[in-house]
Design a protein around this motif. Structure first.
Motif, PDB file in Angstrom:
ATOM      1  N   PRO A 112      56.444  40.281  31.928  1.00  0.00           N
ATOM      2  CA  PRO A 112      55.910  39.311  32.885  1.00  0.00           C
ATOM      3  C   PRO A 112      55.478  39.989  34.190  1.00  0.00           C
ATOM      4  N   PRO A 113      54.466  39.422  34.842  1.00  0.00           N
ATOM      5  CA  PRO A 113      54.063  39.963  36.151  1.00  0.00           C
ATOM      6  C   PRO A 113      55.255  39.890  37.113  1.00  0.00           C
ATOM      7  N   LEU A 114      55.396  40.913  37.919  1.00  0.00           N
ATOM      8  CA  LEU A 114      56.521  40.970  38.851  1.00  0.00           C
ATOM      9  C   LEU A 114      56.267  40.178  40.122  1.00  0.00           C
ATOM     10  N   VAL A 115      55.152  39.507  40.195  1.00  0.00           N
ATOM     11  CA  VAL A 115      54.809  38.695  41.355  1.00  0.00           C
ATOM     12  C   VAL A 115      54.403  37.305  40.867  1.00  0.00           C
ATOM     13  N   ASP A 116      54.757  36.308  41.632  1.00  0.00           N
ATOM     14  CA  ASP A 116      54.382  34.945  41.295  1.00  0.00           C
ATOM     15  C   ASP A 116      52.886  34.761  41.553  1.00  0.00           C
ATOM     16  N   PHE A 117      52.207  34.057  40.651  1.00  0.00           N
ATOM     17  CA  PHE A 117      50.764  33.853  40.780  1.00  0.00           C
ATOM     18  C   PHE A 117      50.409  33.189  42.110  1.00  0.00           C
ATOM     19  N   ALA A 118      51.271  32.298  42.602  1.00  0.00           N
ATOM     20  CA  ALA A 118      51.002  31.576  43.853  1.00  0.00           C
ATOM     21  C   ALA A 118      50.917  32.521  45.046  1.00  0.00           C
ATOM     22  N   VAL A 119      51.581  33.670  44.975  1.00  0.00           N
ATOM     23  CA  VAL A 119      51.574  34.635  46.078  1.00  0.00           C
ATOM     24  C   VAL A 119      50.249  35.400  46.137  1.00  0.00           C
ATOM     25  N   LEU A 120      49.646  35.591  44.973  1.00  0.00           N
ATOM     26  CA  LEU A 120      48.361  36.289  44.931  1.00  0.00           C
ATOM     27  C   LEU A 120      47.300  35.427  45.598  1.00  0.00           C
ATOM     28  N   GLU A 121      46.363  36.049  46.228  1.00  0.00           N
ATOM     29  CA  GLU A 121      45.314  35.297  46.918  1.00  0.00           C
ATOM     30  C   GLU A 121      44.173  34.981  45.955  1.00  0.00           C
ATOM     31  N   LEU A 122      44.532  34.295  44.868  1.00  0.00           N
ATOM     32  CA  LEU A 122      43.558  33.887  43.865  1.00  0.00           C
ATOM     33  C   LEU A 122      43.512  32.373  43.804  1.00  0.00           C
ATOM     34  N   ARG A 123      42.437  31.868  43.251  1.00  0.00           N
ATOM     35  CA  ARG A 123      42.339  30.421  43.046  1.00  0.00           C
ATOM     36  C   ARG A 123      43.032  30.055  41.740  1.00  0.00           C
ATOM     37  N   LYS A 124      43.537  28.841  41.687  1.00  0.00           N
ATOM     38  CA  LYS A 124      44.283  28.378  40.519  1.00  0.00           C
ATOM     39  C   LYS A 124      43.462  28.510  39.237  1.00  0.00           C
ATOM     40  N   PHE A 125      42.156  28.240  39.297  1.00  0.00           N
ATOM     41  CA  PHE A 125      41.328  28.310  38.091  1.00  0.00           C
ATOM     42  C   PHE A 125      41.167  29.733  37.568  1.00  0.00           C
ATOM     43  N   GLN A 126      41.567  30.748  38.351  1.00  0.00           N
ATOM     44  CA  GLN A 126      41.475  32.138  37.916  1.00  0.00           C
ATOM     45  C   GLN A 126      42.702  32.603  37.132  1.00  0.00           C
ATOM     46  N   GLN A 127      43.726  31.778  37.047  1.00  0.00           N
ATOM     47  CA  GLN A 127      44.971  32.205  36.418  1.00  0.00           C
ATOM     48  C   GLN A 127      44.800  32.687  34.973  1.00  0.00           C
ATOM     49  N   PRO A 128      44.065  31.971  34.105  1.00  0.00           N
ATOM     50  CA  PRO A 128      43.890  32.499  32.737  1.00  0.00           C
ATOM     51  C   PRO A 128      43.193  33.868  32.709  1.00  0.00           C
ATOM     52  N   ALA A 129      42.202  34.074  33.557  1.00  0.00           N
ATOM     53  CA  ALA A 129      41.514  35.364  33.609  1.00  0.00           C
ATOM     54  C   ALA A 129      42.454  36.459  34.102  1.00  0.00           C
ATOM     55  N   PHE A 130      43.284  36.137  35.105  1.00  0.00           N
ATOM     56  CA  PHE A 130      44.283  37.090  35.595  1.00  0.00           C
ATOM     57  C   PHE A 130      45.257  37.450  34.478  1.00  0.00           C
ATOM     58  N   GLU A 131      45.757  36.438  33.780  1.00  0.00           N
ATOM     59  CA  GLU A 131      46.732  36.680  32.710  1.00  0.00           C
ATOM     60  C   GLU A 131      46.137  37.536  31.597  1.00  0.00           C
ATOM     61  N   ALA A 132      44.861  37.345  31.290  1.00  0.00           N
ATOM     62  CA  ALA A 132      44.197  38.155  30.267  1.00  0.00           C
ATOM     63  C   ALA A 132      44.096  39.613  30.710  1.00  0.00           C
ATOM     64  N   ALA A 133      43.651  39.843  31.940  1.00  0.00           N
ATOM     65  CA  ALA A 133      43.517  41.208  32.443  1.00  0.00           C
ATOM     66  C   ALA A 133      44.880  41.895  32.530  1.00  0.00           C
ATOM     67  N   TYR A 134      45.883  41.184  33.033  1.00  0.00           N
ATOM     68  CA  TYR A 134      47.224  41.748  33.162  1.00  0.00           C
ATOM     69  C   TYR A 134      47.811  42.067  31.786  1.00  0.00           C
ATOM     70  N   ALA A 135      47.673  41.154  30.834  1.00  0.00           N
ATOM     71  CA  ALA A 135      48.197  41.382  29.481  1.00  0.00           C
ATOM     72  C   ALA A 135      47.531  42.592  28.840  1.00  0.00           C
ATOM     73  N   TYR A 136      46.226  42.704  29.005  1.00  0.00           N
ATOM     74  CA  TYR A 136      45.516  43.837  28.417  1.00  0.00           C
ATOM     75  C   TYR A 136      45.963  45.155  29.052  1.00  0.00           C
ATOM     76  N   LEU A 137      46.101  45.169  30.362  1.00  0.00           N
ATOM     77  CA  LEU A 137      46.553  46.388  31.040  1.00  0.00           C
ATOM     78  C   LEU A 137      47.963  46.784  30.612  1.00  0.00           C
ATOM     79  N   THR A 138      48.876  45.833  30.548  1.00  0.00           N
ATOM     80  CA  THR A 138      50.240  46.173  30.144  1.00  0.00           C
ATOM     81  C   THR A 138      50.284  46.596  28.678  1.00  0.00           C
ATOM     82  N   GLN A 139      49.464  45.980  27.846  1.00  0.00           N
ATOM     83  CA  GLN A 139      49.381  46.370  26.433  1.00  0.00           C
ATOM     84  C   GLN A 139      48.939  47.826  26.314  1.00  0.00           C
ATOM     85  N   LYS A 140      47.914  48.195  27.063  1.00  0.00           N
ATOM     86  CA  LYS A 140      47.416  49.581  27.043  1.00  0.00           C
ATOM     87  C   LYS A 140      48.444  50.535  27.622  1.00  0.00           C
ATOM     88  N   ARG A 141      49.088  50.119  28.695  1.00  0.00           N
ATOM     89  CA  ARG A 141      50.073  50.972  29.361  1.00  0.00           C
ATOM     90  C   ARG A 141      51.252  51.277  28.444  1.00  0.00           C
TER      91      ARG A 141
END
Length: 145
Positions: A112-141
């Motif tokens: 899981p991301p070590l930061v709450d999504f609400a703390v990030l300066e993103l809009r709520k509608f960006q959450q699925p895109a964030f989760e996809a990018a984060y999942a892909y990066l952690t998968q590769k890592r």
């Protein structure tokens, strides 16, 4: 490494960039949060989307794009214009990977991301895109470890 997560909804591509360097993840500032296809039947609109999207990838030095996969048929099927957007995204020089919602949930549950999504300066509608990018990066890592 910098990844651009993309969620395709109708004739809109919602994006979020996530980068990984050293041992930390960052969400870099980005001039756009989404791209809308004005005329899904017009060739010029598709070309404009293609140019604008790939210019953004080039400007922000994005290494890969992670697109949330959509169903091809059934109630949850993606729209025709979303598949046109997907094609325009895949036609660039940046590698594109399709990642299923199930794979995103599983990867983000394991790491899981070590930061709450609400703390990030993103809009709520960006959450699925964030989760996809984060999942892909952690998968590769963790695939390298």
């Amino acid at each position: 490494m910098r990844v651009c997560g993309v969620e395709l909804k109708g004739s809109e591509a919602v994006i979020c960039m996530v980068s990984y360097k050293g041992d930390s993840y960052n969400v870099p500032e980005c001039r756009r949060h989404s791209f809308t296809l004005s005329d899904h039947e017009g060739q010029e609109a598709i070309r404009e989307f293609h140019f604008a999207f790939h210019k953004l990838l080039e400007d922000y030095h994005v290494d890969e794009v992670a697109v949330i996969a959509r169903e091809y048929k059934g109630k949850q099927a993606g729209s025709a214009s979303s598949f046109k957007l997907e094609s325009a995204i895949q036609l660039g020089n940046t590698p594109v990977v399709m990642i299923t919602p199930q794979a995103i949930r599983a990867q983000n549950k394991r790491n899981p991301p070590l930061v709450d999504f609400a703390v990030l300066e993103l809009r709520k509608f960006q959450q699925p895109a964030f989760e996809a990018a984060y999942a892909y990066l952690t998968q590769k890592r963790f695939a390298k470890d």
